[in-house]
Design an enzyme around this catalytic site. Sequence first.
Site, PDB file in Angstrom:
ATOM      1  N   ASN A  46       2.135  66.807 -47.627  1.00 23.83           N
ATOM      2  CA  ASN A  46       1.406  67.686 -46.713  1.00 23.83           C
ATOM      3  C   ASN A  46       1.994  69.085 -46.800  1.00 23.83           C
ATOM      4  O   ASN A  46       2.946  69.323 -47.537  1.00 23.83           O
ATOM      5  CB  ASN A  46       1.430  67.121 -45.288  1.00 23.83           C
ATOM      6  CG  ASN A  46       2.843  66.999 -44.751  1.00 23.83           C
ATOM      7  OD1 ASN A  46       3.506  67.993 -44.529  1.00 23.83           O
ATOM      8  ND2 ASN A  46       3.308  65.764 -44.585  1.00 23.83           N
ATOM      9  N   ARG A  47       1.443  70.004 -46.041  1.00 32.67           N
ATOM     10  CA  ARG A  47       1.798  71.418 -46.239  1.00 32.67           C
ATOM     11  C   ARG A  47       3.012  71.889 -45.435  1.00 32.67           C
ATOM     12  O   ARG A  47       3.289  73.081 -45.390  1.00 32.67           O
ATOM     13  CB  ARG A  47       0.598  72.288 -45.862  1.00 32.67           C
ATOM     14  CG  ARG A  47      -0.568  72.038 -46.757  1.00 32.67           C
ATOM     15  CD  ARG A  47      -1.619  73.061 -46.473  1.00 32.67           C
ATOM     16  NE  ARG A  47      -2.900  72.634 -47.005  1.00 32.67           N
ATOM     17  CZ  ARG A  47      -3.988  73.357 -46.936  1.00 32.67           C
ATOM     18  NH1 ARG A  47      -3.948  74.544 -46.362  1.00 32.67           N
ATOM     19  NH2 ARG A  47      -5.115  72.915 -47.434  1.00 32.67           N
TER      20      ARG A  47
END
Length: 397
Positions: A209-210
């Site tokens: 994920n970011r």
Amino acid sequence: MLTNKTIVLGITGGIAAYKAVDIASKLTQAGANVRVIMTKSALEFITPLTFESITGNAVVTDMFQTNAEHRINHVALSEIADVIVIAPATANIIARIACGMADDMLACTVLATKAPVIISPSMHTNMYENSITQENIAKLKERGFTIIEPSAGRLASGGYGIGRLPDTEVIIGAIQQTLGKSGNLKGKRIVVTAGGTQEDIDPVRYIGNRSSGKMGYAIAEAARDRGANVTLITTPTALAIPEGIKTVTVRSALQMKDVVVKATAKADVLLMAAAVADYTPKTTAKQKIKKGAGGLTLELVKTPDIISEVKGKFLKIGFAAETQNLLANAKKKLASKGLDMIVANDVTSKGSGFGTDTNKVTLISKDGKQESLPLMSKREVAEKLMDRVGKMIGKKR
Ligand code: C5P
């Protein structure tokens, strides 16, 4: 934290003396009153003018200075220092301090001070590893001096080895930690998670994920700088491992859970800033999955909800990164996960959320208290959070 603190920066005659310019500059920019003392050998490498221009203060180089403008009582700096830092520290100054000598202004100031002293040794590997230097360092550690481990890499002599002055951030981290030792979280054990987990699909690919880890690292550093004993459980990030914080690196949600359970056995606070995967591939392929003619379907299974499942008397603080219905969703999570506080974070709003240096959050506590903070740096958000944590710990006991 560094604002209005008087930091005596001792510079000795090593090639890394030029790096002390960056240290003096960053400390001054952070609001500290930096008073530089240079040894005679340091003057061979760099001039006082550089430090005077950066710090705005006269540089002391001589105990017997006759120039009235620069004349200073031989113990004056030892008395006004909040902390003394020697970077770089040669084998020579370490030996002189260890022997209790006061044969120049720097050694004299260290001998006379009651302030904490941080020493950042930097020298050729052989001199560092010499048992005499090691004995001197051990003696200073025993007496309460903080020693920053030199880093390894290319040395001025051309070879490779241990003995380099660490990055400015590491040295400033040690200063902040020392200054914060009697802060509002003194002696508290705080476990912080940071970064985004990585769930392996095969030996090459993962589901991630970011999350950059910036918020979690800022929290860990803010807690450290208030005297807490911090354990940072992080996934691999692009950030430097902070000085003075026990750091454990994990990748998957399951690995993170195991480490969180162990780390919280004696914790006062668990702060889960990590973006933990909710699903992971049911199986991880042993070999790299080959491209076929059609599509690819992955079967995912749920990961454990770490913060809900980990048991103990510590305070539980979670994050809610949301893209819609921020407050309603955050409140739901606060209750369903059994948290003491949740930090609601609209990751779609400008300057907020993943990868940015700023964040805009709302703190919601179990008792219904809600505080919306304006857009601020992640470090400032961390400070606000630590103010609240300090008060909450007080009430919980
Ligand atoms: O449910 P959601 O992922 O939005 O919850 C966010 C909070 O729960 C964060 O504090 C996160 O670190 C934590 N969490 C967890 N274990 C998971 C998923 C999230 O502890 N498997």
